[in-house]
Design a protein around this motif. Sequence first.
Motif, PDB file in Angstrom:
ATOM      1  N   HIS A  81      -6.115  66.692  67.495  1.00 27.44           N
ATOM      2  CA  HIS A  81      -7.348  66.020  67.743  1.00 27.44           C
ATOM      3  C   HIS A  81      -7.729  66.227  69.121  1.00 27.44           C
ATOM      4  O   HIS A  81      -8.749  66.465  69.665  1.00 27.44           O
ATOM      5  CB  HIS A  81      -7.219  64.503  67.103  1.00 27.44           C
ATOM      6  CG  HIS A  81      -8.845  63.903  67.521  1.00 27.44           C
ATOM      7  ND1 HIS A  81      -9.950  64.173  66.757  1.00 27.44           N
ATOM      8  CD2 HIS A  81      -8.978  63.100  68.224  1.00 27.44           C
ATOM      9  CE1 HIS A  81     -10.870  63.539  67.168  1.00 27.44           C
ATOM     10  NE2 HIS A  81     -10.413  62.656  68.125  1.00 27.44           N
ATOM     11  N   CYS A  82      -6.752  65.923  70.022  1.00 26.94           N
ATOM     12  CA  CYS A  82      -6.926  65.932  71.377  1.00 26.94           C
ATOM     13  C   CYS A  82      -7.195  67.360  72.126  1.00 26.94           C
ATOM     14  O   CYS A  82      -8.262  67.569  72.836  1.00 26.94           O
ATOM     15  CB  CYS A  82      -5.701  65.560  72.109  1.00 26.94           C
ATOM     16  SG  CYS A  82      -5.907  65.360  73.987  1.00 26.94           S
ATOM     17  N   GLN A  83      -6.361  68.349  71.329  1.00 36.46           N
ATOM     18  CA  GLN A  83      -6.766  69.865  71.840  1.00 36.46           C
ATOM     19  C   GLN A  83      -7.846  70.136  71.245  1.00 36.46           C
ATOM     20  O   GLN A  83      -8.810  71.021  71.980  1.00 36.46           O
ATOM     21  CB  GLN A  83      -5.741  70.589  71.147  1.00 36.46           C
ATOM     22  CG  GLN A  83      -4.297  70.541  71.797  1.00 36.46           C
ATOM     23  CD  GLN A  83      -3.237  71.254  71.074  1.00 36.46           C
ATOM     24  OE1 GLN A  83      -3.347  71.999  70.080  1.00 36.46           O
ATOM     25  NE2 GLN A  83      -2.210  70.814  71.444  1.00 36.46           N
ATOM     26  N   PHE A  84      -8.427  69.764  70.045  1.00 33.40           N
ATOM     27  CA  PHE A  84      -9.744  70.125  69.660  1.00 33.40           C
ATOM     28  C   PHE A  84     -11.113  69.446  70.659  1.00 33.40           C
ATOM     29  O   PHE A  84     -11.835  70.258  70.954  1.00 33.40           O
ATOM     30  CB  PHE A  84      -9.891  69.475  68.107  1.00 33.40           C
ATOM     31  CG  PHE A  84     -11.409  69.759  67.789  1.00 33.40           C
ATOM     32  CD1 PHE A  84     -11.564  71.169  67.019  1.00 33.40           C
ATOM     33  CD2 PHE A  84     -12.470  68.763  67.643  1.00 33.40           C
ATOM     34  CE1 PHE A  84     -13.083  71.491  66.429  1.00 33.40           C
ATOM     35  CE2 PHE A  84     -13.539  68.972  66.889  1.00 33.40           C
ATOM     36  CZ  PHE A  84     -14.068  70.237  66.604  1.00 33.40           C
ATOM     37  N   ASN A  85     -10.789  68.335  70.953  1.00 35.19           N
ATOM     38  CA  ASN A  85     -11.860  67.596  71.994  1.00 35.19           C
ATOM     39  C   ASN A  85     -11.955  68.441  73.169  1.00 35.19           C
ATOM     40  O   ASN A  85     -12.813  68.637  73.660  1.00 35.19           O
ATOM     41  CB  ASN A  85     -11.229  66.287  72.115  1.00 35.19           C
ATOM     42  CG  ASN A  85     -11.708  65.417  71.066  1.00 35.19           C
ATOM     43  OD1 ASN A  85     -12.419  65.628  70.048  1.00 35.19           O
ATOM     44  ND2 ASN A  85     -11.153  64.234  70.853  1.00 35.19           N
ATOM     45  N   VAL A  86     -10.785  68.818  73.710  1.00 38.48           N
ATOM     46  CA  VAL A  86     -10.623  69.522  74.838  1.00 38.48           C
ATOM     47  C   VAL A  86     -11.341  71.085  74.784  1.00 38.48           C
ATOM     48  O   VAL A  86     -12.198  71.457  75.647  1.00 38.48           O
ATOM     49  CB  VAL A  86      -9.245  69.819  75.575  1.00 38.48           C
ATOM     50  CG1 VAL A  86      -9.226  71.027  76.365  1.00 38.48           C
ATOM     51  CG2 VAL A  86      -8.724  68.504  75.840  1.00 38.48           C
ATOM     52  N   ALA A  87     -11.193  71.792  73.405  1.00 39.62           N
ATOM     53  CA  ALA A  87     -11.671  73.085  73.363  1.00 39.62           C
ATOM     54  C   ALA A  87     -13.229  72.719  73.204  1.00 39.62           C
ATOM     55  O   ALA A  87     -14.283  73.687  73.466  1.00 39.62           O
ATOM     56  CB  ALA A  87     -11.115  73.704  72.037  1.00 39.62           C
ATOM     57  N   GLU A  88     -13.670  71.882  72.509  1.00 35.03           N
ATOM     58  CA  GLU A  88     -14.999  71.389  72.074  1.00 35.03           C
ATOM     59  C   GLU A  88     -15.821  71.213  73.594  1.00 35.03           C
ATOM     60  O   GLU A  88     -17.056  71.672  73.776  1.00 35.03           O
ATOM     61  CB  GLU A  88     -15.351  70.205  71.397  1.00 35.03           C
ATOM     62  CG  GLU A  88     -16.769  69.926  70.791  1.00 35.03           C
ATOM     63  CD  GLU A  88     -16.606  68.832  69.729  1.00 35.03           C
ATOM     64  OE1 GLU A  88     -17.286  69.075  68.534  1.00 35.03           O
ATOM     65  OE2 GLU A  88     -15.833  67.782  69.953  1.00 35.03           O
ATOM     66  N   LYS A  89     -15.188  70.415  74.437  1.00 33.31           N
ATOM     67  CA  LYS A  89     -15.785  70.110  75.640  1.00 33.31           C
ATOM     68  C   LYS A  89     -16.014  71.409  76.558  1.00 33.31           C
ATOM     69  O   LYS A  89     -16.789  71.695  77.045  1.00 33.31           O
ATOM     70  CB  LYS A  89     -14.989  69.161  76.445  1.00 33.31           C
ATOM     71  CG  LYS A  89     -15.815  68.711  77.817  1.00 33.31           C
ATOM     72  CD  LYS A  89     -14.762  67.698  78.628  1.00 33.31           C
ATOM     73  CE  LYS A  89     -15.147  67.298  79.950  1.00 33.31           C
ATOM     74  NZ  LYS A  89     -14.484  66.285  80.512  1.00 33.31           N
TER      75      LYS A  89
END
Length: 157
Positions: A81-89
């Motif tokens: 979830h954290c990695q996804f949020n960083v990629a999305e940002k």
Amino acid sequence: MVDTIKFNVGGRHFEPLFIDRDGEKFAHVLDYLRYGSIELPESIPEAMFKRELDYYGVKVNDGSVVQLKKKTLVELRDDVHCQFNVAEKNKYILDIAIACFNYYNSCSKKGGPVSFYLGNCECGKYWMNNGMDCDGKAMETLSEYLEQYFGLDVISK
């Protein structure tokens, strides 16, 4: 048949040597000797590894051997979830960089690296007016994208 190894140290050859120890643990012993510390997989208990080091006469420094543990499904989910949020940002920041470049391109002549004030661009104004840069990291990433991919040097006020 017993396998032996031959050492070549600095061009000097040594007689074959037989070591009757576990090969998997020996690979980790070599890593410990290389780096001075190690993160052991769950499959090798810390106490057993320390016995291996003792067998080879290697002194163990406090805190230099760490036993890794398997992550729970909740921990794995949180990591993803954290990695996804960083990629999305980062994708969002890249989209803004592309919009800023297109704005710059429509307003000026093409050329080498130029200065670009983010506040002149409508998407940049939105970015800045909506508190998108609370910690400075997002602006830093945006500036890197604009410079690396589009040759623009961002100026912020």
